[in-house]
Design an enzyme around this catalytic site. Structure first.
Site: not given
Length: 271
Positions: A148-150, A271
């Site tokens: 989701y973050h990527h 991250q």
């Protein structure tokens, strides 16, 4: 070193000058025109996750120590170089023009150094999707916060670059700083070099702090939006606050699960 370009009133060029390699061709027009391609890239990324997990389901995970060391070390070196250049630049801008200038105004985004590193920063978010390939090929757990973050960072970075979100300078600078530590940790971890036991917790704490600061910058953008020359819209505020808000919740949950529950021993989220 070439002479730096002056941008709107007051910033002293002699304080920080671009290197010759930072004077390379500006890709901003191209990246701004095709920023929508980031949606296609994310779609392909998510499909490849499904395909990759299905393909690896009946296979034994690959070791990949050498490639992982090379991969992480390259990203660490890039992040460290970007951190040194951007922290120096933003620090000088902060002390010569004031905090509001760094958060709300976009005049500095046309500076040679910022244009060079922001271009590489946007492209690096595509490269960093490769982190997921190592997780899948090594058959490590792929958690929601990772993909989701990527995905959303790539989308928001492309949008912010295209729209010249004024606080993007701080977003980039903070992210590079955290990544310089995180990918150095991953490099040494892959090389089986002993690490301080508290380092993973420190990295995740820095990630959470980054989310808090990102949300604060978004709020300040909204507060100062009526200032003459402040390049901020409700769209900027909504997306930055929503994304950094969800990131904070997800990373805080990850921190609790990874470090506050005795049974859990989870590595810091890429991250």
């Amino acid at each position: 070193m070439a002479t730096a370009l002056n941008f709107s009133r007051g910033f002293k060029a002699e304080l920080i000058q671009p290197y010759n390699f930072e004077m390379s061709r500006d890709l901003r027009p191209f990246l701004e025109e095709y920023w929508g391609s980031s949606f296609l890239i994310v779609l392909i990324y998510l499909l490849l996750i499904i395909v990759g997990q299905n393909c690896m389901r009946a296979r034994k995970g690959f070791h990949l120590q050498g490639p992982l060391i090379l991969w992480s070390s390259c990203l660490a070196i890039f992040s460290i170089l970007g951190t040194v250049r951007m922290w120096k630049y933003m620090g000088i801008l902060l002390f010569t023009r004031g905090f509001q200038q760094t958060v709300c105004f976009t005049s500095y985004t046309d500076d040679t150094i910022v244009k060079f590193w922001s271009c590489l920063f946007v492209l690096s978010k595509i490269v960093e999707l490769g982190d997921t390939a190592f997780i899948i090929l090594r058959k490590r757990p792929l958690i929601f916060v990772h993909w989701y973050h990527h995905s959303t960072v790539l989308l928001y970075t492309s949008f912010g670059y295209k729209d010249r979100v004024p606080s993007g300078g701080w977003f980039m600078t903070m992210n590079l700083g955290v990544h310089s530590i995180m990918y150095t940790y991953y490099t040494l971890k892959a090389a089986k070099v002993k690490q301080p036991s508290m380092l993973p917790m420190v990295i995740t704490s820095l990630q959470i702090l980054q989310m808090v600061m990102g949300a604060i910058f978004g709020i300040l953008n909204y507060i100062w939006r009526q200032e003459k020359g402040c390049h901020t819209t409700m769209e900027h505020f909504f997306w930055s606050f929503m994304l950094y808000g969800t990131y904070f919740i997800l990373f805080a949950h990850f921190f609790h699960k990874a470090y506050l529950r005795p049974k859990s021993k989870v590595k810091p989220k890429s991250q």
